[in-house]
Motif scaffolding. Sequence first.
Motif, PDB file in Angstrom:
ATOM      1  N   ILE A  34     -44.964 -18.454  -5.585  1.00 17.41           N
ATOM      2  CA  ILE A  34     -45.465 -17.096  -5.749  1.00 17.41           C
ATOM      3  C   ILE A  34     -44.974 -16.564  -7.086  1.00 17.41           C
ATOM      4  O   ILE A  34     -43.803 -16.729  -7.441  1.00 17.41           O
ATOM      5  CB  ILE A  34     -44.982 -16.186  -4.601  1.00 17.41           C
ATOM      6  CG1 ILE A  34     -45.572 -16.667  -3.282  1.00 17.41           C
ATOM      7  CG2 ILE A  34     -45.372 -14.737  -4.869  1.00 17.41           C
ATOM      8  CD1 ILE A  34     -45.105 -15.883  -2.078  1.00 17.41           C
ATOM      9  N   VAL A  35     -45.882 -15.911  -7.802  1.00 17.86           N
ATOM     10  CA  VAL A  35     -45.570 -15.293  -9.083  1.00 17.86           C
ATOM     11  C   VAL A  35     -45.869 -13.809  -8.973  1.00 17.86           C
ATOM     12  O   VAL A  35     -46.806 -13.398  -8.293  1.00 17.86           O
ATOM     13  CB  VAL A  35     -46.412 -15.933 -10.218  1.00 17.86           C
ATOM     14  CG1 VAL A  35     -46.225 -15.202 -11.525  1.00 17.86           C
ATOM     15  CG2 VAL A  35     -46.065 -17.391 -10.372  1.00 17.86           C
ATOM     16  N   LEU A  36     -45.070 -12.993  -9.657  1.00 19.26           N
ATOM     17  CA  LEU A  36     -45.204 -11.541  -9.635  1.00 19.26           C
ATOM     18  C   LEU A  36     -45.610 -11.058 -11.013  1.00 19.26           C
ATOM     19  O   LEU A  36     -45.063 -11.515 -12.021  1.00 19.26           O
ATOM     20  CB  LEU A  36     -43.863 -10.934  -9.224  1.00 19.26           C
ATOM     21  CG  LEU A  36     -43.707  -9.430  -9.204  1.00 19.26           C
ATOM     22  CD1 LEU A  36     -44.651  -8.787  -8.194  1.00 19.26           C
ATOM     23  CD2 LEU A  36     -42.264  -9.084  -8.871  1.00 19.26           C
ATOM     24  N   LEU A  78     -42.141  -5.902   0.829  1.00 19.66           N
ATOM     25  CA  LEU A  78     -43.319  -6.762   0.912  1.00 19.66           C
ATOM     26  C   LEU A  78     -43.912  -6.807   2.316  1.00 19.66           C
ATOM     27  O   LEU A  78     -45.122  -6.888   2.477  1.00 19.66           O
ATOM     28  CB  LEU A  78     -42.982  -8.170   0.428  1.00 19.66           C
ATOM     29  CG  LEU A  78     -42.577  -8.252  -1.048  1.00 19.66           C
ATOM     30  CD1 LEU A  78     -42.136  -9.650  -1.406  1.00 19.66           C
ATOM     31  CD2 LEU A  78     -43.726  -7.800  -1.936  1.00 19.66           C
ATOM     32  N   LEU A 102     -52.200 -12.477  -3.559  1.00 17.43           N
ATOM     33  CA  LEU A 102     -51.725 -12.372  -2.187  1.00 17.43           C
ATOM     34  C   LEU A 102     -51.489 -10.928  -1.773  1.00 17.43           C
ATOM     35  O   LEU A 102     -51.861 -10.527  -0.674  1.00 17.43           O
ATOM     36  CB  LEU A 102     -50.430 -13.178  -2.022  1.00 17.43           C
ATOM     37  CG  LEU A 102     -50.508 -14.651  -2.408  1.00 17.43           C
ATOM     38  CD1 LEU A 102     -49.128 -15.292  -2.332  1.00 17.43           C
ATOM     39  CD2 LEU A 102     -51.495 -15.377  -1.508  1.00 17.43           C
ATOM     40  N   ASN A 150     -54.564 -17.359  -6.238  1.00 19.33           N
ATOM     41  CA  ASN A 150     -55.119 -16.252  -5.459  1.00 19.33           C
ATOM     42  C   ASN A 150     -54.153 -15.076  -5.429  1.00 19.33           C
ATOM     43  O   ASN A 150     -52.938 -15.253  -5.341  1.00 19.33           O
ATOM     44  CB  ASN A 150     -55.381 -16.688  -4.013  1.00 19.33           C
ATOM     45  CG  ASN A 150     -56.394 -17.805  -3.923  1.00 19.33           C
ATOM     46  OD1 ASN A 150     -57.302 -17.892  -4.733  1.00 19.33           O
ATOM     47  ND2 ASN A 150     -56.224 -18.664  -2.941  1.00 19.33           N
ATOM     48  N   LYS A 152     -48.874  -7.286  -8.683  1.00 15.43           N
ATOM     49  CA  LYS A 152     -49.602  -8.282  -7.885  1.00 15.43           C
ATOM     50  C   LYS A 152     -48.734  -9.500  -7.669  1.00 15.43           C
ATOM     51  O   LYS A 152     -47.981  -9.892  -8.550  1.00 15.43           O
ATOM     52  CB  LYS A 152     -50.898  -8.707  -8.586  1.00 15.43           C
ATOM     53  CG  LYS A 152     -51.884  -7.579  -8.763  1.00 15.43           C
ATOM     54  CD  LYS A 152     -53.096  -8.022  -9.547  1.00 15.43           C
ATOM     55  CE  LYS A 152     -54.000  -6.814  -9.790  1.00 15.43           C
ATOM     56  NZ  LYS A 152     -55.150  -7.154 -10.630  1.00 15.43           N
ATOM     57  N   THR A 153     -48.831 -10.094  -6.481  1.00 17.24           N
ATOM     58  CA  THR A 153     -48.231 -11.402  -6.235  1.00 17.24           C
ATOM     59  C   THR A 153     -49.367 -12.408  -6.173  1.00 17.24           C
ATOM     60  O   THR A 153     -50.418 -12.146  -5.598  1.00 17.24           O
ATOM     61  CB  THR A 153     -47.401 -11.442  -4.930  1.00 17.24           C
ATOM     62  OG1 THR A 153     -48.231 -11.116  -3.822  1.00 17.24           O
ATOM     63  CG2 THR A 153     -46.219 -10.485  -4.994  1.00 17.24           C
ATOM     64  N   TRP A 154     -49.107 -13.546  -6.781  1.00 20.42           N
ATOM     65  CA  TRP A 154     -50.110 -14.594  -6.919  1.00 20.42           C
ATOM     66  C   TRP A 154     -49.591 -15.872  -6.274  1.00 20.42           C
ATOM     67  O   TRP A 154     -48.449 -16.255  -6.483  1.00 20.42           O
ATOM     68  CB  TRP A 154     -50.378 -14.883  -8.391  1.00 20.42           C
ATOM     69  CG  TRP A 154     -50.771 -13.693  -9.205  1.00 20.42           C
ATOM     70  CD1 TRP A 154     -49.948 -12.724  -9.693  1.00 20.42           C
ATOM     71  CD2 TRP A 154     -52.079 -13.342  -9.638  1.00 20.42           C
ATOM     72  NE1 TRP A 154     -50.658 -11.800 -10.406  1.00 20.42           N
ATOM     73  CE2 TRP A 154     -51.976 -12.149 -10.391  1.00 20.42           C
ATOM     74  CE3 TRP A 154     -53.337 -13.922  -9.458  1.00 20.42           C
ATOM     75  CZ2 TRP A 154     -53.076 -11.533 -10.963  1.00 20.42           C
ATOM     76  CZ3 TRP A 154     -54.431 -13.305 -10.044  1.00 20.42           C
ATOM     77  CH2 TRP A 154     -54.299 -12.128 -10.778  1.00 20.42           C
ATOM     78  N   GLY A 155     -50.445 -16.536  -5.515  1.00 21.07           N
ATOM     79  CA  GLY A 155     -50.095 -17.822  -4.920  1.00 21.07           C
ATOM     80  C   GLY A 155     -50.555 -18.957  -5.821  1.00 21.07           C
ATOM     81  O   GLY A 155     -51.588 -18.866  -6.475  1.00 21.07           O
TER      82      GLY A 155
END
Length: 148
Positions: free
Chosen positions: A1-3, A58, A22, A20, A12-15
């Motif tokens: 996960i990237v922020l 979260l 998340l 995508n 945004k958090t990204w998978g």
Amino acid sequence: IVLSGGDDRLWKTWGFPDGNILLTGEGHTDWLSGCCFRPSGTQLVTSSGDTTVRIWDLSRRGCILTLRGHSRAVRGCSWHSCGDFVASASTDGTSKIWDVNSERCRYTLRGHEGSVNSIEFLPFSSTVLTSSADKTLSLWDVRTVSRL
């Protein structure tokens, strides 16, 4: 996960590897300048041009705490490795150490002659590193609120 955070006032958090989105968080009224996960991974902190620092949960998908005290834009933020403290750096020339449990500013670091543009806790210590538009770096002992 990237922020990530940006000019759209959102984090945004990204998978990965798919990329995508998340989760998305909104609540700041100006651009986001910094964001990072709490060491436990259950919360995150954001800093913004709206002069605030916000703590987000979260699991609740919302802001649980807004920290106010800077008079100008906040340029960066950082969690302490214990997870109980957040540091912020501002264009008002100060940095602040926030106690998340008591929901207040514990210390204000003064000494730079320009905007403080970044701040980072050194792992497992009471030392923070700041960088400033005055072209200096400073190490601070937050227990004594003094430069090292």
